[in-house]
Design an enzyme around this catalytic site. Structure first.
Site, PDB file in Angstrom:
ATOM      1  N   ALA A 103       0.809  -1.447   0.130  1.00 17.19           N
ATOM      2  CA  ALA A 103       0.243   0.254  -0.009  1.00 17.19           C
ATOM      3  C   ALA A 103       0.557   1.707   0.014  1.00 17.19           C
ATOM      4  CB  ALA A 103      -0.289   0.422   1.045  1.00 17.19           C
ATOM      5  N   PRO A 113      -5.434   9.092  -2.753  1.00 16.12           N
ATOM      6  CA  PRO A 113      -6.193   9.985  -3.739  1.00 16.12           C
ATOM      7  C   PRO A 113      -5.199  10.798  -4.509  1.00 16.12           C
ATOM      8  CG  PRO A 113      -7.424   9.194  -1.493  1.00 16.12           C
ATOM      9  CD  PRO A 113      -6.116   8.481  -1.101  1.00 16.12           C
ATOM     10  N   SER A 161       1.154   8.890  -8.873  1.00 13.59           N
ATOM     11  CA  SER A 161       2.748   9.013  -9.771  1.00 13.59           C
ATOM     12  C   SER A 161       3.382   9.699  -8.466  1.00 13.59           C
ATOM     13  CB  SER A 161       2.828   9.973 -11.202  1.00 13.59           C
ATOM     14  OG  SER A 161       2.477   8.626 -12.347  1.00 13.59           O
ATOM     15  N   ARG A 212       8.004  -5.690 -11.064  1.00 10.98           N
ATOM     16  CA  ARG A 212       8.063  -5.163 -12.479  1.00 10.98           C
ATOM     17  C   ARG A 212       8.159  -6.496 -13.442  1.00 10.98           C
ATOM     18  NH1 ARG A 212       9.745   0.798 -11.244  1.00 10.98           N
ATOM     19  NH2 ARG A 212       7.336   2.370 -10.438  1.00 10.98           N
ATOM     20  N   GLN A 257      -4.532 -12.712 -46.391  1.00  5.42           N
ATOM     21  CA  GLN A 257      -3.248 -12.369 -45.380  1.00  5.42           C
ATOM     22  C   GLN A 257      -3.153 -11.020 -44.683  1.00  5.42           C
ATOM     23  OE1 GLN A 257      -0.805 -10.020 -48.707  1.00  5.42           O
ATOM     24  NE2 GLN A 257       1.382 -11.911 -48.382  1.00  5.42           N
ATOM     25  N   GLY A 274     -13.800  -9.888 -35.103  1.00  8.51           N
ATOM     26  CA  GLY A 274     -14.733  -8.992 -35.936  1.00  8.51           C
ATOM     27  C   GLY A 274     -16.297  -8.847 -34.243  1.00  8.51           C
ATOM     28  N   GLY A 275     -17.194  -8.610 -35.006  1.00  9.84           N
ATOM     29  CA  GLY A 275     -18.349  -8.458 -33.969  1.00  9.84           C
ATOM     30  C   GLY A 275     -18.015  -9.183 -32.832  1.00  9.84           C
ATOM     31  N   GLU A 316       1.586  -0.058 -10.692  1.00 12.98           N
ATOM     32  CA  GLU A 316       3.323  -0.305 -10.257  1.00 12.98           C
ATOM     33  C   GLU A 316       3.967   0.498 -11.363  1.00 12.98           C
ATOM     34  OE1 GLU A 316       4.809  -3.984  -9.750  1.00 12.98           O
ATOM     35  OE2 GLU A 316       3.030  -4.997  -9.228  1.00 12.98           O
TER      36      GLU A 316
END
Lengths: 261, 383
Positions: free
Chosen positions: B123, B127, B131, B242, B278, B339-340, B363
């Site tokens: 932790a 808020p 960064s 990382r 292709q 696709g869909g 992270e």
């Protein structure tokens, strides 16, 4: 509690194909696994060991590569592994196989319980487990779905039958073949795998067993396989197409034809 | 590609792969839909010893390093990037103890974590401190044998589910970044409660929650290292964790590619499988190549880190940044190939796309990773 589990290494049935020309299994390139039914026997043995303490000896008859199946069983919690392997065993049917396994079990000596899967997924005979018990002259219960009670002297088990189950009481030592309803096999653990990798697997050949060489392998096998083939596809299915309402009418009409009036 | 894994690494890969395929893949969509924490799967992973792959044997682990953790995370993420995170985030919460814990702290916490009996969480985020981690407001005031913690942590992975929390708090605000310290907190400590459970775009099987400290009394023995080391602990932890995020990203990408290849072979349009076009082939080829490049970078980074090399921030950041960018791109392309159908939640690939996005953010955002890389380059050039 001293438990012996008999397992078989089989081709992974998800991969098996039959050569249409020779009608035999194509074994090349197919992964080998522990017979799925035997995994329930292993799991049940490990659960009994967790409850009552004791040891589990895992045995298999097969070619040298069957050692991989034994190591997998070791990684799941079995303690000792014995590979029964010799050219002399090649071509064994279920009679010769169960004779050979029982000879190995006699060599192991004392035990309380022998567990087997109900059948092997490749041969599907369900004969080896009962055969072993017969050769050893001990009681057997096949298709066990639950061990209700067990102690050093007797066990009470549920045995799966077609329309339900039977409750059977049996004295120990005895042999059970188990069905998949009995448990959900665990996955191996990393520590189990690491231990199994380093474990020693004993190899017993024909000469090391006290047995009659004439009862081994092809010579000791009364079964002769004449032919293996795919059953012919069933004929006569009718596919009804079209709009649902029309299709239902058509279906009722067809059903009506076959009904006795 | 053969990455010349040793016997034990192959075991880890195969076991994680088996669990992913047999146990996680069939339930991944359900946990995603329900946003439920996957305790039954966590139990399976615990029994398989996978929670201990990066923990020393003397503390009950398997004795591997960052590479073993990456291999495991990658395999699990192929099936579900949310479920795999329960393990990867536990590693993130555990590295501060591995790196800076004294023997007593390690004895107390690592065996339960290695066995998967307890999950962990890290932790730092608040808020108003993302960064800009230097602006954290949570305070830890020394009072006799204890520290009193006050403040709120936000978006904590494994929050509420974990038992062990490594928490960054300011012991001396006047010293800025040099005034931060890390404490080990346990669920159930008086004054330690949980706030809002977040609803997320992806990794929805993972719990993300607020931690609230109200005059929470933490024994002095739970301070990691010494006062003022907080940011060093955090940075060294990220250096190790990382590559795990990178592995999660590459696993998600591979999972999506596997589905895309399978779909392309079976989907027929204009009378042929779309894999014969292709346009589709080039997409698949690019996806596979990017994944392999990311994987190669991750494994190289892990090997360098596990060798005990000193300056690992740059390579670690590179692996995380590159792999997560690849994951987002590849999973978007996988949806395109479907696709869909790809856009529908009845099909598996849109979940991979949603799960992939977070790997560019947490992270350290990928912009922060670029800062880390550039700063290392400039520093190296001055030598």
């Amino acid at each position: 509690m001293k438990i012996i589990v008999c397992i078989k290494q089989v081709p992974n049935s998800a991969d098996v194909k039959i050569d249409p020309k020779t009608n035999t299994l194509i074994r090349e390139g197919v992964e080998s696994v522990i017979n799925p039914f035997d995994t329930y026997a292993i799991e049940e043995a490990v659960r009994l060991k967790e409850r009552f303490a004791g040891t589990i000896t895992i045995i298999t008859m097969g070619p040298p590569q069957a050692e991989a199946a034994l190591r997998e069983a070791l990684s799941l919690g079995c303690d000792e592994a014995i590979l029964i392997s010799d050219r002399a065993f090649a071509g064994s049917d279920t009679w010769a196989t169960s004779y050979t396994l029982s000879s190995a079990i006699k060599k192991i000596g004392s035990y309380d319980l022998i567990l087997c899967g109900k059948q092997a997924s490749d041969g599907d005979t369900a004969q080896v487990g009962p055969g072993v018990a017969t050769h050893l002259d001990i009681p057997q219960v096949t298709y066990v779905k639950k061990i209700e009670e067990i102690n050093g002297e007797k066990a009470r088990v549920e045995r799966l039958v077609e329309d339900g189950y039977e409750i059977v009481e049996v004295s120990l030592p005895c042999l059970f073949t188990v069905v998949k309803e009995i448990n959900v096999p665990r996955l191996p653990s990393l520590k189990g795998k690491i231990k199994a990798k380093a474990a020693k697997v004993a190899v017993w050949n024909a000469a090391s067993l006290e047995c009659d060489p004439k009862r081994l392998g092809l010579e000791g096998s009364p079964t002769k396989v004449m032919k293996i083939f795919n059953p012919p596809p069933r004929k006569g299915a009718v596919k009804i197409t079209g709009e649902p309402e029309e299709a239902v009418d058509k279906l009722i009409e067809l059903l009506g034809k076959d009904l006795p009036r | 590609m053969d990455y010349l894994l040793n016997e034990q690494q192959v075991m880890i890969r195969d076991l994680a792969r088996q669990i992913a395929k047999e146990k996680i893949a069939p339930v991944a969509a359900e946990y995603d839909e329900k946003e439920e924490f996957p305790w039954p799967i966590v139990k399976l992973l615990a029994d398989s010893d996978l929670f201990g792959v990066y923990i020393e044997e003397k503390y009950g682990g398997i004795g591997g390093g960052v590479l073993e953790l990456a291999i495991c995370t990658e395999e699990l993420s192929k099936a579900c990037g949310g479920i795999s995170l329960s393990l990867a985030a536990t590693a993130l919460g555990t590295y501060p103890i591995i790196l800076f814990g004294n023997d007593e702290q390690k004895q107390k916490y690592l065996p339960d974590i290695a066995k998967g009996r307890k999950l962990a969480a890290f932790a730092i985020t608040e808020p108003e401190a993302g960064s800009d981690a230097g602006s954290i407001k949570t305070t830890a005031k020394k009072e006799g044998d204890h520290y009193i913690l006050n403040g709120t942590k936000q978006w904590i992975t494994n929050g509420g589910e974990a038992e062990v929390y490594t928490v960054v708090a300011m012991t001396d605000k006047s010293k800025g970044a040099r005034g931060a310290s890390v404490f080990i907190l346990e669920k159930g400590m008086k004054g330690f409660t949980f706030g809002k459970k977040e609803k997320k775009l992806g990794i929805r099987a993972s719990a993300t929650r607020e931690l609230i400290f109200t005059d929470c009394k933490v024994p002095k023995a739970n301070l990691l290292g010494k006062e003022g080391l907080g940011f060093i602990v955090a940075m060294k932890t990220f250096d190790k964790s990382r590559p795990g995020v990178a592995a999660q990203a590459v696993g998600i990408a591979q999972g999506a590619l596997d589905f895309a290849v399978d779909y392309a072979k079976n989907r027929r349009q204009f009378g042929q499988a779309i894999s014969s076009f292709q346009g589709i082939q080039f997409m698949l080829a690019d996806m596979a190549t990017q994944i392999e490049a990311a994987r190669a970078l991750i494994y190289s980074a892990c090997r360098m880190i596990d060798s005990g090399a000193k300056d690992i921030s740059k390579i670690s950041a590179m692996a995380k940044m590159f792999a997560s960018d690849v994951a987002v791109k590849v999973t978007i392309d996988a949806v395109q190939i479907f696709g869909g159908y790809g856009y529908m939640r009845d099909y598996p690939v849109e979940k991979f796309m949603r799960d992939a996005k977070i790997t560019q953010i947490y992270e350290g955002t990928n912009q922060i990773q670029r800062n880390v890389i550039a700063q290392a380059l400039i520093k190296e050039s001055l030598k």
